[in-house]
Design a protein around this motif. Structure first.
Motif, PDB file in Angstrom:
ATOM      1  N   ILE A  92       0.857  -1.182   0.000  1.00  0.00           N
ATOM      2  CA  ILE A  92       0.000   0.000   0.000  1.00  0.00           C
ATOM      3  C   ILE A  92       0.894   1.235   0.000  1.00  0.00           C
ATOM      4  N   THR A  93       0.482   2.268  -0.725  1.00  0.00           N
ATOM      5  CA  THR A  93       1.077   3.594  -0.549  1.00  0.00           C
ATOM      6  C   THR A  93      -0.052   4.516  -0.100  1.00  0.00           C
ATOM      7  N   ALA A  94       0.087   5.054   1.100  1.00  0.00           N
ATOM      8  CA  ALA A  94      -0.998   5.824   1.717  1.00  0.00           C
ATOM      9  C   ALA A  94      -0.607   7.287   1.881  1.00  0.00           C
ATOM     10  N   LEU A  95      -1.571   8.168   1.706  1.00  0.00           N
ATOM     11  CA  LEU A  95      -1.390   9.588   2.001  1.00  0.00           C
ATOM     12  C   LEU A  95      -1.649   9.784   3.492  1.00  0.00           C
ATOM     13  N   TYR A  96      -0.626  10.229   4.221  1.00  0.00           N
ATOM     14  CA  TYR A  96      -0.833  10.407   5.658  1.00  0.00           C
ATOM     15  C   TYR A  96      -0.919  11.868   6.083  1.00  0.00           C
ATOM     16  N   LYS A  97      -0.555  12.785   5.178  1.00  0.00           N
ATOM     17  CA  LYS A  97      -0.586  14.196   5.551  1.00  0.00           C
ATOM     18  C   LYS A  97      -0.585  15.058   4.294  1.00  0.00           C
ATOM     19  N   GLU A  98      -1.288  16.165   4.358  1.00  0.00           N
ATOM     20  CA  GLU A  98      -1.237  17.153   3.281  1.00  0.00           C
ATOM     21  C   GLU A  98      -1.144  18.533   3.924  1.00  0.00           C
ATOM     22  N   ILE A  99      -0.160  19.319   3.483  1.00  0.00           N
ATOM     23  CA  ILE A  99       0.061  20.635   4.061  1.00  0.00           C
ATOM     24  C   ILE A  99       0.604  21.582   3.002  1.00  0.00           C
ATOM     25  N   ASP A 100      -0.065  22.712   2.825  1.00  0.00           N
ATOM     26  CA  ASP A 100       0.364  23.739   1.879  1.00  0.00           C
ATOM     27  C   ASP A 100       0.649  23.170   0.497  1.00  0.00           C
ATOM     28  N   GLY A 101      -0.173  22.219   0.079  1.00  0.00           N
ATOM     29  CA  GLY A 101      -0.035  21.631  -1.247  1.00  0.00           C
ATOM     30  C   GLY A 101       0.909  20.446  -1.319  1.00  0.00           C
ATOM     31  N   SER A 102       1.656  20.193  -0.247  1.00  0.00           N
ATOM     32  CA  SER A 102       2.555  19.031  -0.220  1.00  0.00           C
ATOM     33  C   SER A 102       1.765  17.802   0.230  1.00  0.00           C
ATOM     34  N   LYS A 103       1.720  16.796  -0.630  1.00  0.00           N
ATOM     35  CA  LYS A 103       1.043  15.545  -0.305  1.00  0.00           C
ATOM     36  C   LYS A 103       2.096  14.532   0.126  1.00  0.00           C
ATOM     37  N   ILE A 104       1.995  14.074   1.377  1.00  0.00           N
ATOM     38  CA  ILE A 104       3.066  13.272   1.961  1.00  0.00           C
ATOM     39  C   ILE A 104       2.568  11.837   2.149  1.00  0.00           C
ATOM     40  N   THR A 105       3.294  10.909   1.567  1.00  0.00           N
ATOM     41  CA  THR A 105       2.870   9.516   1.529  1.00  0.00           C
ATOM     42  C   THR A 105       3.813   8.620   2.329  1.00  0.00           C
ATOM     43  N   ALA A 106       3.346   7.412   2.548  1.00  0.00           N
ATOM     44  CA  ALA A 106       4.154   6.381   3.194  1.00  0.00           C
ATOM     45  C   ALA A 106       3.934   5.058   2.477  1.00  0.00           C
ATOM     46  N   ASP A 107       4.998   4.288   2.311  1.00  0.00           N
ATOM     47  CA  ASP A 107       4.917   2.944   1.739  1.00  0.00           C
ATOM     48  C   ASP A 107       4.715   1.943   2.867  1.00  0.00           C
ATOM     49  N   ILE A 108       3.815   1.010   2.647  1.00  0.00           N
ATOM     50  CA  ILE A 108       3.448   0.032   3.675  1.00  0.00           C
ATOM     51  C   ILE A 108       3.714  -1.374   3.146  1.00  0.00           C
ATOM     52  N   TYR A 109       4.472  -2.140   3.909  1.00  0.00           N
ATOM     53  CA  TYR A 109       4.807  -3.521   3.546  1.00  0.00           C
ATOM     54  C   TYR A 109       4.265  -4.441   4.634  1.00  0.00           C
ATOM     55  N   VAL A 110       3.620  -5.534   4.219  1.00  0.00           N
ATOM     56  CA  VAL A 110       2.977  -6.438   5.167  1.00  0.00           C
ATOM     57  C   VAL A 110       3.541  -7.845   4.982  1.00  0.00           C
ATOM     58  N   PRO A 111       3.926  -8.499   6.078  1.00  0.00           N
ATOM     59  CA  PRO A 111       4.424  -9.874   5.945  1.00  0.00           C
ATOM     60  C   PRO A 111       3.342 -10.781   5.370  1.00  0.00           C
ATOM     61  N   PRO A 112       3.672 -11.526   4.339  1.00  0.00           N
ATOM     62  CA  PRO A 112       2.645 -12.342   3.679  1.00  0.00           C
ATOM     63  C   PRO A 112       2.090 -13.428   4.573  1.00  0.00           C
ATOM     64  N   GLN A 113       0.807 -13.680   4.379  1.00  0.00           N
ATOM     65  CA  GLN A 113       0.112 -14.793   5.033  1.00  0.00           C
ATOM     66  C   GLN A 113       0.057 -14.659   6.559  1.00  0.00           C
ATOM     67  N   GLU A 114       0.232 -13.431   7.050  1.00  0.00           N
ATOM     68  CA  GLU A 114       0.120 -13.198   8.489  1.00  0.00           C
ATOM     69  C   GLU A 114      -1.229 -12.582   8.815  1.00  0.00           C
ATOM     70  N   THR A 115      -1.714 -12.842   9.989  1.00  0.00           N
ATOM     71  CA  THR A 115      -2.957 -12.240  10.469  1.00  0.00           C
ATOM     72  C   THR A 115      -2.750 -11.785  11.911  1.00  0.00           C
ATOM     73  N   GLY A 116      -3.669 -10.939  12.365  1.00  0.00           N
ATOM     74  CA  GLY A 116      -3.641 -10.523  13.754  1.00  0.00           C
ATOM     75  C   GLY A 116      -2.836  -9.259  13.986  1.00  0.00           C
ATOM     76  N   SER A 117      -2.540  -8.996  15.248  1.00  0.00           N
ATOM     77  CA  SER A 117      -1.845  -7.778  15.680  1.00  0.00           C
ATOM     78  C   SER A 117      -0.335  -7.998  15.619  1.00  0.00           C
ATOM     79  N   LEU A 118       0.359  -7.157  14.848  1.00  0.00           N
ATOM     80  CA  LEU A 118       1.788  -7.359  14.594  1.00  0.00           C
ATOM     81  C   LEU A 118       2.605  -6.138  15.000  1.00  0.00           C
ATOM     82  N   PRO A 119       3.891  -6.351  15.330  1.00  0.00           N
ATOM     83  CA  PRO A 119       4.785  -5.209  15.534  1.00  0.00           C
ATOM     84  C   PRO A 119       4.891  -4.374  14.266  1.00  0.00           C
TER      85      PRO A 119
END
Length: 321
Positions: free
Chosen positions: A8-35
């Motif tokens: 996933i690439t998510a927009l986490y903040k927008e300020i004065d026209g700057s759109k700030i994103t974050a890349d999200i990586y998830v361990p495959p085949q995992e479920t539940g609450s993770l670090p």
């Protein structure tokens, strides 16, 4: 180095026209609450992007069953390091604690969530500084920090030392062109060049690259990213000045041959941590230069030494079970 893309690439903040994103990586085949590990890119706070982090390190963390997130931030010098990069990364941490990362994961159909008691930070070079900034002056800190050869001790005279090797012999940077970086709006959150293993020469027709490399060459990085520090001091931006007994457990890894960020700066930080009674460790990588994180080969001696930082994080969060 392996090739790996964010889930996933998510927009986490927008300020004065700057759109700030974050890349999200998830361990495959995992479920539940993770670090969750926040990885912050380097680049002297002026260049770089979330895409320019070591993918082998990401894979190592995914194999540990951690969610990995890599945020961008506004780049200096149009905004100073406190109001730009540090504020953005701290807002990103709050974004996670407020449940927004969980919402992104759920919307993507992933059956994982963030264990809010196991949020950690890691960064290389300037990213290491930003990782450390999540250990103070925030409503809720990260639980542990891994700092790879980060800049610290902004008052140290090594920051004023010229790094003339940053420009190829015979190349003269157009300083008027470099100043045009201040005209760029909105403030960029990514730059198509990094300092982590970046091959010279850069494109000096680009104002941002011209500004960054000319600033490093003359020993002016700290003045460029935090000009008010010369009159107000560095209390708000220097981790060394903010170590207290409740600072998160911290691991430092630094190369002994680093001339861009001399290892004595990490020695000073480590001493502060130890004197304050903070659980901390420091590993020196013999013969390693600055930005070794992008130059190392998986499985070599440098790779194995720097992995000790992730082992340290794993040890800390294991106590939270």
């Amino acid at each position: 180095m392996i090739s790996i893309s964010p889930d996933i690439t998510a927009l986490y903040k927008e300020i004065d026209g700057s759109k700030i994103t974050a890349d999200i990586y998830v361990p495959p085949q995992e479920t539940g609450s993770l670090p969750c590990l926040i990885i912050i890119h380097g680049g002297a706070w002026m260049v770089g992007a979330s895409s320019m982090i070591n993918k082998d390190q990401i894979k190592d963390c995914l194999d540990r069953k951690w969610i990995v997130v890599s945020p961008n931030h506004r780049l200096c010098p149009q905004v100073d390091v406190l109001e730009g990069p540090m504020t953005d990364i701290r807002d990103f941490l709050a974004w996670i604690y407020d449940g927004n990362l969980d919402k992104e994961l759920k919307n993507a159909g992933l059956e994982v969530s963030v264990n809010k008691d196991k949020v950690m930070s890691f960064g290389t070079s300037s990213g290491g500084h930003l990782a450390l900034s999540l250990g103070y002056d925030v409503p809720r800190k990260v639980v542990a920090i891994y700092d790879q050869y980060s800049p610290a001790s902004f008052s140290d005279q090594s920051w004023r030392k010229k790094q003339e090797d940053r420009t190829p012999p015979g190349v003269k940077i157009d300083l008027d062109l470099a100043q045009k970086v201040f005209d760029i709006k909105p403030i960029p959150t990514t730059a198509g060049v990094g300092l982590e293993g970046q091959a010279l020469p850069p494109d000096f027709s680009d104002p941002r690259q011209a500004f960054t490399f000319s600033t490093m060459s003359r020993g002016g990085v700290v003045k460029a990213i935090y000009p008010k520090g010369e009159t107000e001091g560095y209390q708000k931006v220097d981790p060394v000045l903010n170590v207290t007994s409740d600072f998160p457990p911290t691991m430092i890894v630094h190369g002994t041959a680093d001339v861009s960020v001399p290892i004595h700066l990490s020695h000073a930080l480590f001493k502060k941590l130890q004197d304050a009674g903070v659980e901390s460790e420091m590993v020196e990588v013999e013969g390693a230069e600055h930005t070794f994180s992008m130059k190392m080969v998986k499985g070599d001696a440098t790779w194995e030494r720097q992995r000790l930082g992730f082992d340290f994080l794993e040890k800390i969060i294991a106590r939270k079970s």
